[in-house]
Motif scaffolding. Structure first.
Motif, mmCIF file in Angstrom:
data_model
loop_
_atom_site.group_PDB
_atom_site.id
_atom_site.type_symbol
_atom_site.label_atom_id
_atom_site.label_comp_id
_atom_site.label_asym_id
_atom_site.label_seq_id
_atom_site.Cartn_x
_atom_site.Cartn_y
_atom_site.Cartn_z
ATOM 1 N N TYR A 127 0.839 -1.195 0.000
ATOM 2 C CA TYR A 127 0.000 0.000 0.000
ATOM 3 C C TYR A 127 0.878 1.251 0.000
ATOM 4 C CZ TYR A 127 -3.769 3.194 1.144
ATOM 5 O OH TYR A 127 -4.666 4.218 1.108
ATOM 6 N N ASP A 128 1.936 1.238 0.804
ATOM 7 C CA ASP A 128 2.834 2.405 0.872
ATOM 8 C C ASP A 128 3.534 2.654 -0.460
ATOM 9 O OD1 ASP A 128 2.154 2.919 3.512
ATOM 10 O OD2 ASP A 128 3.836 1.765 4.317
ATOM 11 N N HIS A 129 3.938 1.587 -1.135
ATOM 12 C CA HIS A 129 4.591 1.745 -2.434
ATOM 13 C C HIS A 129 3.595 2.310 -3.450
ATOM 14 C CE1 HIS A 129 7.658 -0.060 -5.478
ATOM 15 N NE2 HIS A 129 7.298 1.148 -5.796
ATOM 16 N N LEU A 130 2.348 1.850 -3.386
ATOM 17 C CA LEU A 130 1.321 2.390 -4.288
ATOM 18 C C LEU A 130 1.087 3.872 -4.019
ATOM 19 C CD1 LEU A 130 -1.214 -0.588 -4.278
ATOM 20 C CD2 LEU A 130 0.348 0.070 -6.121
ATOM 21 N N LEU A 131 1.154 4.283 -2.752
ATOM 22 C CA LEU A 131 1.028 5.712 -2.426
ATOM 23 C C LEU A 131 2.150 6.529 -3.056
ATOM 24 C CD1 LEU A 131 -0.012 5.788 1.349
ATOM 25 C CD2 LEU A 131 -1.319 6.656 -0.582
ATOM 26 N N VAL A 132 3.358 5.996 -2.998
ATOM 27 C CA VAL A 132 4.509 6.679 -3.602
ATOM 28 C C VAL A 132 4.300 6.809 -5.110
ATOM 29 C CG1 VAL A 132 6.978 6.463 -4.117
ATOM 30 C CG2 VAL A 132 6.147 6.022 -1.802
ATOM 31 N N LEU A 133 3.880 5.714 -5.747
ATOM 32 C CA LEU A 133 3.619 5.761 -7.191
ATOM 33 C C LEU A 133 2.522 6.763 -7.525
ATOM 34 C CD1 LEU A 133 3.771 1.978 -8.120
ATOM 35 C CD2 LEU A 133 5.405 3.748 -8.765
ATOM 36 N N GLN A 134 1.488 6.820 -6.689
ATOM 37 C CA GLN A 134 0.395 7.771 -6.912
ATOM 38 C C GLN A 134 0.926 9.196 -6.886
ATOM 39 O OE1 GLN A 134 -2.765 7.521 -4.032
ATOM 40 N NE2 GLN A 134 -3.870 9.248 -4.900
ATOM 41 N N ARG A 135 1.736 9.508 -5.915
ATOM 42 C CA ARG A 135 2.303 10.860 -5.821
ATOM 43 C C ARG A 135 3.186 11.179 -7.027
ATOM 44 N NH1 ARG A 135 3.584 9.237 -0.261
ATOM 45 N NH2 ARG A 135 1.756 9.724 0.967
ATOM 46 N N GLN A 136 3.958 10.198 -7.477
ATOM 47 C CA GLN A 136 4.827 10.408 -8.630
ATOM 48 C C GLN A 136 4.007 10.684 -9.895
ATOM 49 O OE1 GLN A 136 7.114 6.784 -8.540
ATOM 50 N NE2 GLN A 136 8.727 7.675 -7.261
ATOM 51 N N ILE A 137 2.943 9.924 -10.074
ATOM 52 C CA ILE A 137 2.094 10.124 -11.253
ATOM 53 C C ILE A 137 1.403 11.482 -11.186
ATOM 54 C CG2 ILE A 137 0.019 9.299 -12.452
ATOM 55 C CD1 ILE A 137 0.919 6.431 -11.613
ATOM 56 N N GLN A 138 0.891 11.841 -10.013
ATOM 57 C CA GLN A 138 0.243 13.145 -9.860
ATOM 58 C C GLN A 138 1.232 14.278 -10.122
ATOM 59 O OE1 GLN A 138 -1.276 12.370 -5.906
ATOM 60 N NE2 GLN A 138 -3.362 12.074 -6.669
ATOM 61 N N ALA A 139 2.477 14.121 -9.671
ATOM 62 C CA ALA A 139 3.498 15.140 -9.921
ATOM 63 C C ALA A 139 3.791 15.242 -11.411
ATOM 64 C CB ALA A 139 4.772 14.810 -9.143
ATOM 65 N N LYS A 140 3.867 14.101 -12.075
ATOM 66 C CA LYS A 140 4.121 14.092 -13.521
ATOM 67 C C LYS A 140 2.990 14.806 -14.269
ATOM 68 C CE LYS A 140 6.090 10.593 -16.102
ATOM 69 N NZ LYS A 140 7.175 11.347 -16.553
ATOM 70 N N LEU A 141 1.744 14.531 -13.870
ATOM 71 C CA LEU A 141 0.604 15.155 -14.533
ATOM 72 C C LEU A 141 0.535 16.657 -14.296
ATOM 73 C CD1 LEU A 141 -2.116 12.431 -13.911
ATOM 74 C CD2 LEU A 141 -1.281 13.210 -16.140
ATOM 75 N N SER A 142 0.979 17.098 -13.132
ATOM 76 C CA SER A 142 0.897 18.532 -12.824
ATOM 77 C C SER A 142 2.182 19.284 -13.154
ATOM 78 C CB SER A 142 0.533 18.731 -11.345
ATOM 79 O OG SER A 142 1.545 18.206 -10.519
ATOM 80 N N SER A 143 3.165 18.592 -13.723
ATOM 81 C CA SER A 143 4.459 19.213 -14.003
ATOM 82 C C SER A 143 4.405 20.230 -15.139
ATOM 83 C CB SER A 143 5.499 18.144 -14.341
ATOM 84 O OG SER A 143 5.219 17.574 -15.610
ATOM 85 N N GLY A 144 3.423 20.092 -16.013
ATOM 86 C CA GLY A 144 3.344 20.996 -17.148
ATOM 87 C C GLY A 144 4.204 20.567 -18.316
ATOM 88 N N GLY A 145 4.960 19.497 -18.120
ATOM 89 C CA GLY A 145 5.805 18.991 -19.195
ATOM 90 C C GLY A 145 4.997 18.172 -20.183
ATOM 91 N N PRO A 146 5.635 17.785 -21.282
ATOM 92 C CA PRO A 146 4.928 16.985 -22.280
ATOM 93 C C PRO A 146 4.737 15.552 -21.779
ATOM 94 C CG PRO A 146 7.216 17.265 -22.918
ATOM 95 C CD PRO A 146 7.001 18.086 -21.678
ATOM 96 N N VAL A 147 3.496 15.181 -21.535
ATOM 97 C CA VAL A 147 3.178 13.827 -21.085
ATOM 98 C C VAL A 147 1.943 13.328 -21.833
ATOM 99 C CG1 VAL A 147 4.139 14.093 -18.750
ATOM 100 C CG2 VAL A 147 1.764 14.648 -19.145
ATOM 101 N N ASP A 148 1.821 12.033 -21.902
ATOM 102 C CA ASP A 148 0.627 11.409 -22.465
ATOM 103 C C ASP A 148 -0.425 11.381 -21.357
ATOM 104 O OD1 ASP A 148 -1.363 9.798 -23.464
ATOM 105 O OD2 ASP A 148 -0.006 8.267 -24.243
ATOM 106 N N VAL A 149 -1.238 12.416 -21.304
ATOM 107 C CA VAL A 149 -2.194 12.605 -20.215
ATOM 108 C C VAL A 149 -3.162 11.429 -20.117
ATOM 109 C CG1 VAL A 149 -4.041 14.081 -19.324
ATOM 110 C CG2 VAL A 149 -1.982 15.114 -20.308
ATOM 111 N N ASP A 150 -3.658 10.942 -21.240
ATOM 112 C CA ASP A 150 -4.602 9.818 -21.211
ATOM 113 C C ASP A 150 -3.970 8.598 -20.553
ATOM 114 O OD1 ASP A 150 -6.615 11.270 -22.427
ATOM 115 O OD2 ASP A 150 -6.125 10.555 -24.443
ATOM 116 N N TYR A 151 -2.724 8.307 -20.910
ATOM 117 C CA TYR A 151 -2.036 7.149 -20.337
ATOM 118 C C TYR A 151 -1.876 7.308 -18.831
ATOM 119 C CZ TYR A 151 1.689 4.017 -18.923
ATOM 120 O OH TYR A 151 2.417 3.069 -18.252
ATOM 121 N N TRP A 152 -1.323 8.448 -18.401
ATOM 122 C CA TRP A 152 -1.027 8.629 -16.979
ATOM 123 C C TRP A 152 -2.291 8.749 -16.136
ATOM 124 C CZ3 TRP A 152 3.376 7.094 -15.270
ATOM 125 C CH2 TRP A 152 4.475 7.102 -16.124
ATOM 126 N N GLU A 153 -3.339 9.377 -16.678
ATOM 127 C CA GLU A 153 -4.609 9.441 -15.935
ATOM 128 C C GLU A 153 -5.240 8.054 -15.839
ATOM 129 O OE1 GLU A 153 -6.972 12.484 -17.807
ATOM 130 O OE2 GLU A 153 -6.081 14.052 -16.560
#
Length: 97
Positions: A39-65
């Motif tokens: 569960y803790d590792h999934l929380l870390v991954l969740q935060r990383q994905i949320q940071a990636k989505l809010s970074s403003g950089g070029p990302v595949d939003v559909d994939y990451w969401e």
């Protein structure tokens, strides 16, 4: 539990939209990525994905969401298992303690 049930309905819809084989391939990739994580590792991954989505950089939003949505389902499943084990242990202690 509602998150898990909604995921099942979404998978059926995805099967119809993408085709069963494509949806199964995506599901297998996600399972391989998330399976066995605590569960803790999934929380870390969740935060990383949320940071990636809010970074403003070029990302595949559909994939990451989509991955984030699946990750939330996995977190719910892990939490459900943890709760069930805890309740089972408590019940065992009450009977035999």
């Amino acid at each position: 539990m509602m998150v898990i049930c909604k995921d099942r309905v979404d998978r059926i819809t995805s099967d119809q939209r993408l085709g069963r084989e494509a949806a199964a391939a995506v599901e297998a990739d996600i399972t391989a990525l998330l399976q066995g994580k605590s569960y803790d590792h999934l929380l870390v991954l969740q935060r990383q994905i949320q940071a990636k989505l809010s970074s403003g950089g070029p990302v595949d939003v559909d994939y990451w969401e989509g991955l984030l949505k699946k990750l939330l389902v996995w977190k719910s499943k892990v939490r459900h298992v943890m709760t069930s084990r805890r309740e089972s242990s408590s019940s065992h202690l009450l009977r035999h303690g």
